[in-house]
Design a protein around this motif. Structure first.
Motif, mmCIF file in Angstrom:
data_model
loop_
_atom_site.group_PDB
_atom_site.id
_atom_site.type_symbol
_atom_site.label_atom_id
_atom_site.label_comp_id
_atom_site.label_asym_id
_atom_site.label_seq_id
_atom_site.Cartn_x
_atom_site.Cartn_y
_atom_site.Cartn_z
ATOM 1 N N LEU A 101 52.976 29.269 -49.076
ATOM 2 C CA LEU A 101 52.768 28.893 -50.297
ATOM 3 C C LEU A 101 54.504 27.945 -50.727
ATOM 4 O O LEU A 101 54.890 27.175 -51.323
ATOM 5 C CB LEU A 101 52.438 28.620 -51.037
ATOM 6 C CG LEU A 101 52.170 28.345 -52.680
ATOM 7 C CD1 LEU A 101 50.529 27.637 -52.033
ATOM 8 C CD2 LEU A 101 51.440 29.369 -53.628
ATOM 9 N N PHE A 102 55.501 28.662 -50.557
ATOM 10 C CA PHE A 102 56.806 29.220 -50.964
ATOM 11 C C PHE A 102 57.644 27.735 -50.807
ATOM 12 O O PHE A 102 58.577 27.013 -51.008
ATOM 13 C CB PHE A 102 57.324 29.625 -51.487
ATOM 14 C CG PHE A 102 57.248 30.598 -52.417
ATOM 15 C CD1 PHE A 102 57.481 30.382 -54.013
ATOM 16 C CD2 PHE A 102 55.832 32.002 -51.820
ATOM 17 C CE1 PHE A 102 56.768 31.407 -54.596
ATOM 18 C CE2 PHE A 102 56.005 32.524 -53.190
ATOM 19 C CZ PHE A 102 56.510 32.618 -54.401
ATOM 20 N N ALA A 103 57.216 27.609 -49.178
ATOM 21 C CA ALA A 103 58.009 26.862 -47.860
ATOM 22 C C ALA A 103 57.045 25.396 -48.007
ATOM 23 O O ALA A 103 58.022 24.134 -47.564
ATOM 24 C CB ALA A 103 58.508 27.485 -46.948
ATOM 25 N N LEU A 104 56.551 24.865 -47.463
ATOM 26 C CA LEU A 104 55.661 23.753 -47.809
ATOM 27 C C LEU A 104 55.888 22.789 -48.678
ATOM 28 O O LEU A 104 55.796 23.340 -50.186
ATOM 29 C CB LEU A 104 54.066 23.591 -46.589
ATOM 30 C CG LEU A 104 53.176 24.291 -45.599
ATOM 31 C CD1 LEU A 104 52.290 25.075 -45.824
ATOM 32 C CD2 LEU A 104 54.265 24.248 -44.894
ATOM 33 N N LEU A 112 46.224 24.062 -49.444
ATOM 34 C CA LEU A 112 44.791 24.740 -48.885
ATOM 35 C C LEU A 112 45.415 26.360 -48.628
ATOM 36 O O LEU A 112 44.698 27.363 -49.019
ATOM 37 C CB LEU A 112 44.263 24.950 -47.558
ATOM 38 C CG LEU A 112 43.523 23.593 -46.716
ATOM 39 C CD1 LEU A 112 43.998 23.643 -44.951
ATOM 40 C CD2 LEU A 112 42.356 23.619 -47.118
ATOM 41 N N SER A 113 46.670 26.017 -48.820
ATOM 42 C CA SER A 113 47.334 27.801 -48.995
ATOM 43 C C SER A 113 47.318 28.058 -50.048
ATOM 44 O O SER A 113 46.977 29.609 -50.819
ATOM 45 C CB SER A 113 48.978 27.432 -48.375
ATOM 46 O OG SER A 113 49.154 26.979 -47.229
ATOM 47 N N LEU A 114 47.945 26.840 -51.061
ATOM 48 C CA LEU A 114 47.311 27.688 -52.584
ATOM 49 C C LEU A 114 46.254 27.765 -52.586
ATOM 50 O O LEU A 114 46.158 29.085 -53.395
ATOM 51 C CB LEU A 114 47.154 26.390 -53.692
ATOM 52 C CG LEU A 114 47.387 26.807 -54.796
ATOM 53 C CD1 LEU A 114 48.528 27.427 -56.076
ATOM 54 C CD2 LEU A 114 47.613 25.334 -55.893
ATOM 55 N N THR A 181 62.601 29.204 -45.164
ATOM 56 C CA THR A 181 61.045 29.381 -44.540
ATOM 57 C C THR A 181 61.464 30.942 -44.638
ATOM 58 O O THR A 181 61.177 31.804 -44.926
ATOM 59 C CB THR A 181 61.504 28.883 -43.031
ATOM 60 O OG1 THR A 181 62.112 29.228 -42.833
ATOM 61 C CG2 THR A 181 60.199 27.710 -42.947
ATOM 62 N N GLU A 182 63.181 31.202 -44.768
ATOM 63 C CA GLU A 182 62.944 32.498 -45.039
ATOM 64 C C GLU A 182 63.267 33.361 -46.489
ATOM 65 O O GLU A 182 63.034 34.172 -46.714
ATOM 66 C CB GLU A 182 65.077 32.640 -44.539
ATOM 67 C CG GLU A 182 65.411 34.211 -44.547
ATOM 68 C CD GLU A 182 67.578 34.518 -44.611
ATOM 69 O OE1 GLU A 182 67.385 35.422 -44.845
ATOM 70 O OE2 GLU A 182 67.371 33.251 -43.467
#
Length: 270
Positions: A101-104, A112-114, A181-182
């Motif tokens: 969620l934080f990267a896409l 979908l992640s949300l 991503t990190e």
């Protein structure tokens, strides 16, 4: 879940809706991971996202999905082990999809992640609230390694906190932005750290909530280490990244710290 089996479990309420939502989470996990593998360019438009999340889609199918379905199946059969691991499986899902969620970017994979983050958070809280914590404590007290397991969870939480602070301080000192991503992974760690620290402290002090969530937290931590090992093994074949044998060994050694108290906890729950 069959009423006779539910009656044998330490529960305060029916798990019908929790069971339904967990099944929906499993379906959405399968759809999201399959979508990532089939529509890679659309879901992961940058090489950085591809390198981090394409292998993780395989890990979610190979590790995340089976542990969720396995916990549900065992609980349906009246297993205390399955019931207490179920929250850990949901926490594993929540942790994983928070990182997505934080990267896409804002695309279908993000949506979908949300949904998965929201569903898993709600279902996890509802499941823990449904447990009869006093009865769980009565069944496990004196039979599980409270000090060892609590100390491991507390120590892992502190270790991850130091790792997070070191990364943030290093980025501030160098005035360099962390890769997305990190940064997303650190954001997910920010959720896990207090859960491990508080859960470990509660178990160390032999509180009812500590017994109720201790096995789940150890399960989640153990599966994170196993998932990371699988990730490191399959990443070169999927993305062309070099195989990091040293990282695999380090993660395996760190994982053993979790696997031992988890195994002792499982023996008591069984």
């Amino acid at each position: 879940m069959k009423p006779a089996l539910v009656a044998s479990l330490p529960l305060k309420s029916d798990l019908r809706w929790i069971d339904l939502f967990s099944g929906l989470i499993a379906v959405l996990m399968a759809v999201a991971s399959a979508g990532g593998l089939l529509y890679t360019a659309a879901f992961y438009p940058t090489q950085e996202l591809l390198g981090s999340y394409l292998p993780n889609d395989v890990v979610n199918l190979a590790v995340g999905l089976p542990i969720l379905l396995g916990s549900m199946l065992l609980a349906r059969r009246g297993s205390l082990l399955g019931l207490l691991c179920w929250p850990g499986a949901l926490f594993y899902v929540l942790y994983n999809y928070l990182a997505y969620l934080f990267a896409l970017p804002l695309n279908l994979r993000f949506l979908l992640s949300l949904v998965l983050v929201g569903l898993s958070a709600y279902t996890l809280i509802a499941l823990v609230a449904s447990l009869d914590m006093g009865e769980v404590q009565a069944r496990l007290v004196g039979r599980v390694p409270e000090r060892l397991a609590g100390g491991v969870l507390f120590g892992l939480g502190l270790l991850f906190l130091v790792r997070l602070l070191a990364a943030l301080i290093g980025a501030i000192a160098s005035q360099a932005a962390l890769p997305e991503t990190e940064l997303a992974l650190h954001s997910a760690d920010f959720l896990t750290i207090p859960a491990w620290v508080i859960g470990g402290a509660l178990l160390w002090r032999r509180k009812a909530l500590g017994y109720a969530i201790g096995l789940g937290l150890l399960f989640q931590a153990s599966m994170l280490f196993i998932g990371l090992i699988v990730f490191l093994i399959i990443q070169p074949g999927l993305t062309g990244a070099p195989f990091a044998l040293a990282d695999v060994v380090v993660v395996a050694v760190m994982g053993m710290v979790c696997f031992v108290p988890f195994g002792l906890f499982v023996r008591a729950a069984v």
